[in-house]
Write a protein that holds these residues in place. Structure first.
Motif, short mmCIF file in Angstrom:
data_model
loop_
_atom_site.label_atom_id
_atom_site.label_comp_id
_atom_site.label_asym_id
_atom_site.label_seq_id
_atom_site.Cartn_x
_atom_site.Cartn_y
_atom_site.Cartn_z
N GLU A 1 -81.63 30.33 -42.70
CA GLU A 1 -81.20 30.02 -44.06
C GLU A 1 -80.01 29.05 -44.08
O GLU A 1 -79.43 28.81 -45.14
N ARG A 2 -79.64 28.53 -42.92
CA ARG A 2 -78.51 27.61 -42.77
C ARG A 2 -77.19 28.29 -43.13
O ARG A 2 -76.27 27.66 -43.67
N ARG A 3 -77.07 29.55 -42.79
CA ARG A 3 -75.85 30.31 -43.03
C ARG A 3 -75.32 30.79 -41.67
O ARG A 3 -75.17 31.98 -41.41
N GLY A 4 -75.07 29.82 -40.80
CA GLY A 4 -74.73 30.11 -39.42
C GLY A 4 -73.48 30.94 -39.25
O GLY A 4 -73.44 31.86 -38.43
N SER A 5 -72.43 30.64 -40.02
CA SER A 5 -71.18 31.40 -39.86
C SER A 5 -71.37 32.85 -40.25
O SER A 5 -70.79 33.75 -39.62
N GLU A 6 -72.19 33.11 -41.26
CA GLU A 6 -72.49 34.49 -41.64
C GLU A 6 -73.27 35.19 -40.54
O GLU A 6 -73.03 36.38 -40.26
N ALA A 7 -74.21 34.48 -39.93
CA ALA A 7 -75.00 35.07 -38.85
C ALA A 7 -74.12 35.49 -37.68
O ALA A 7 -74.23 36.60 -37.15
N ILE A 8 -73.19 34.61 -37.30
CA ILE A 8 -72.28 34.92 -36.20
C ILE A 8 -71.37 36.09 -36.59
O ILE A 8 -71.07 36.97 -35.78
N SER B 1 -79.04 43.24 -25.47
CA SER B 1 -80.13 42.82 -26.36
C SER B 1 -79.62 41.93 -27.48
O SER B 1 -80.29 40.97 -27.88
N VAL B 2 -78.44 42.22 -27.99
CA VAL B 2 -77.87 41.40 -29.07
C VAL B 2 -77.47 40.03 -28.53
O VAL B 2 -77.76 38.99 -29.14
N LEU B 3 -76.81 40.01 -27.38
CA LEU B 3 -76.42 38.73 -26.79
C LEU B 3 -77.64 37.89 -26.47
O LEU B 3 -77.67 36.67 -26.71
N ALA B 4 -78.68 38.53 -25.89
CA ALA B 4 -79.91 37.80 -25.56
C ALA B 4 -80.54 37.22 -26.81
O ALA B 4 -81.04 36.08 -26.80
N SER B 5 -80.51 37.97 -27.89
CA SER B 5 -81.08 37.49 -29.14
C SER B 5 -80.33 36.27 -29.66
O SER B 5 -80.94 35.31 -30.15
N ASN C 1 -81.27 33.31 -27.54
CA ASN C 1 -82.61 32.89 -27.91
C ASN C 1 -82.62 32.17 -29.26
O ASN C 1 -83.35 31.18 -29.45
N LEU C 2 -81.78 32.64 -30.17
CA LEU C 2 -81.67 31.98 -31.47
C LEU C 2 -81.12 30.56 -31.31
O LEU C 2 -81.58 29.63 -31.97
N GLY C 3 -80.18 30.41 -30.38
CA GLY C 3 -79.66 29.08 -30.11
C GLY C 3 -80.70 28.16 -29.51
O GLY C 3 -80.65 26.94 -29.70
N GLN C 4 -81.66 28.74 -28.80
CA GLN C 4 -82.77 27.96 -28.24
C GLN C 4 -83.79 27.61 -29.31
O GLN C 4 -84.46 26.58 -29.22
N TYR C 5 -83.92 28.47 -30.31
CA TYR C 5 -84.99 28.33 -31.30
C TYR C 5 -84.56 27.49 -32.50
O TYR C 5 -85.31 26.63 -32.97
N ALA D 1 -77.70 25.51 -31.63
CA ALA D 1 -77.55 25.42 -30.17
C ALA D 1 -76.08 25.41 -29.75
O ALA D 1 -75.68 26.18 -28.86
N ASP D 2 -75.26 24.57 -30.35
CA ASP D 2 -73.85 24.48 -29.95
C ASP D 2 -73.03 25.69 -30.39
O ASP D 2 -72.28 26.25 -29.57
N PRO D 3 -73.14 26.14 -31.66
CA PRO D 3 -72.34 27.31 -32.05
C PRO D 3 -72.64 28.57 -31.23
O PRO D 3 -71.75 29.40 -31.02
N LEU D 4 -73.88 28.71 -30.77
CA LEU D 4 -74.27 29.93 -30.06
C LEU D 4 -74.19 29.79 -28.55
O LEU D 4 -74.45 30.75 -27.83
N ARG D 5 -73.82 28.61 -28.06
CA ARG D 5 -73.77 28.38 -26.61
C ARG D 5 -72.87 29.38 -25.89
O ARG D 5 -73.21 29.84 -24.79
N PRO D 6 -71.70 29.77 -26.43
CA PRO D 6 -70.84 30.71 -25.70
C PRO D 6 -71.50 32.06 -25.40
O PRO D 6 -71.12 32.73 -24.44
N TYR D 7 -72.47 32.44 -26.22
CA TYR D 7 -73.13 33.73 -25.98
C TYR D 7 -73.93 33.72 -24.67
O TYR D 7 -74.14 34.77 -24.07
N ALA D 8 -74.37 32.55 -24.23
CA ALA D 8 -75.12 32.48 -22.97
C ALA D 8 -74.24 32.90 -21.80
O ALA D 8 -74.67 33.63 -20.91
N ASP D 9 -72.98 32.45 -21.81
CA ASP D 9 -72.07 32.82 -20.73
C ASP D 9 -71.74 34.32 -20.79
O ASP D 9 -71.65 34.99 -19.75
N ARG D 10 -71.57 34.85 -22.00
CA ARG D 10 -71.30 36.29 -22.13
C ARG D 10 -72.48 37.11 -21.65
O ARG D 10 -72.31 38.15 -21.02
#
Length: 372
Positions: A129-136, A156-160, A163-167, A172-181
């Motif tokens: 819905e283009r509400r990225g800050s709310e999602a985070i 499971s939450v981090l993986a999701s 995956n959301l950053g991939q999808y 992609a950029d806002p969610l990139r830090p979750y990959a390292d976590r």
């Protein structure tokens, strides 16, 4: 009077069937014809029927069952679970009721796995819905608690989120830090959640340009499970297969798809079947098995449209159009593109990229360079 009488007869029939222990689907069929009666048993039967429909790959019926269960009684044992399972299905189809149901589920439960599932699905919906800050924000609100109480739920939450950053292209950029976590938690292939995380890590490794051997190792770990323990409907399994495609390991991917197919057929999951056919079509297109690719993708599209799986349409149409172009059937490719049933917000997700590429190739083949 006639309407009230009919509703009473349906309610009586449902009561009799519940007393006899009849299948939940039969009970639900009668409860659909009657009004709410604050009956916790009836609500439970509707939830069971909804789960059965979901497992069979009939999300429309499942949503109807869960909604009717919530109407039936203001309080019953599985109400929070019903809210979550309903919201997950609604989020997948971008139904606006998803946000309300998932927020209520999050506020109603402290159970880690349910909390994780509701938060994941709400984040997915908000991101599209283009509400990225709310999602985070939704994820951060639950992640600290989950990391302290349930490592698997936190994974499971981090993986999701990875995956959301991939999808979702813009995430992609806002969610990139979750990959390292996620990597820091070192998920194991010994649990379903760990295997799902490894599949998503495999896809991230492919996107990051890591060596093919590392990508394949992660993907194979994600897909190493006993028969019946892997479900192609799940994002982790799909990510692992896509990672194998990216690494050029098509033989391995096709082998895994062949192992998944009998179990999908046994469960009778139309969503699972459409997923296997669609992914097999992608692999066959890439290796030049065009006739096989066409047969599989047409079957996946037909089944998806029968069950309104519109989220798969962009990638499937891109595969079909590209296959037809490779076969020299330009007019058919154009006709299929015109028939595409694209879901809401489809431009936000990565399948928009191959869809636009296929469209551009078609326009070039038609000599319409300005539209390519």
């Amino acid at each position: 009077v006639r309407t009230h009488r009919r509703a009473a007869l349906h309610r009586n029939a449902a009561d009799v069937l519940m007393a006899r222990g009849a299948p939940a689907e039969r009970i639900a069929a009668h409860l659909f014809g009657s009004g709410p009666a604050n009956d916790a048993r009836a609500a439970g039967a509707l939830v069971e029927a909804g789960r059965s429909a979901s497992q069979r790959g009939d999300p429309a019926l499942a949503i109807r069952c869960f909604r009717r269960a919530l109407d039936e009684a203001p309080a019953f044992a599985e109400r929070t679970d019903a809210l979550c399972e309903l919201g997950v299905l609604e989020a997948t189809s971008m139904d606006r009721a998803a946000e309300r149901h998932l927020r209520e589920a999050i506020s109603s439960t402290s159970e880690p796995s349910a909390l994780a599932e509701a938060a994941r699905s709400l984040a997915y919906y908000l991101m599209l819905e283009r509400r990225g800050s709310e999602a985070i924000g939704v994820i951060e609100d639950v992640l600290g608690d989950l990391e302290a109480r349930d490592r698997d739920a936190a994974i499971s939450v981090l993986a999701s989120m990875v995956n959301l950053g991939q999808y979702v292209i813009a995430s992609a950029d806002p969610l990139r830090p979750y990959a390292d976590r996620l990597r820091s938690l070192r998920p194991s292939g010994s649990t379903p959640g760990g295997r799902s995380a490894l599949g998503i890590i495999a896809m991230q490794a492919a996107l990051d340009g890591e060596p093919s051997a590392a990508v394949i190792d992660h993907a194979e770990s994600a897909l190493a499970a006993p028969a019946g323990a892997l479900f192609p409907e799940q994002s982790g399994v799909q990510a692992a297969l896509l990672a194998l495609f990216a690494a050029g390991a098509y033989d391995a991917a096709l082998r895994h798809l062949a192992l998944l197919l009998p179990e999908v057929e046994r469960r009778g999951s139309s969503l699972g079947l459409a997923t296997v056919w669609g992914m097999r079509a992608m692999a066959n297109l890439d290796i030049g098995a065009l006739r096989e690719a066409e047969a599989d993708v047409r079957a996946a599209i037909e089944l998806g449209r029968a069950h309104d799986y519109r989220g798969r349409e962009p990638i499937l149409i891109s595969v079909l159009v590209t296959t037809l172009l490779e076969l020299g059937r330009t007019e058919e490719a154009d006709a299929e593109l015109l028939e595409a049933r694209l879901p809401p917000n489809w431009e936000e997700a990565w399948p928009a990229l191959p869809f636009r590429l296929a469209t551009g190739r078609l326009r070039l083949a038609q000599g319409r360079r300005a539209e390519a």
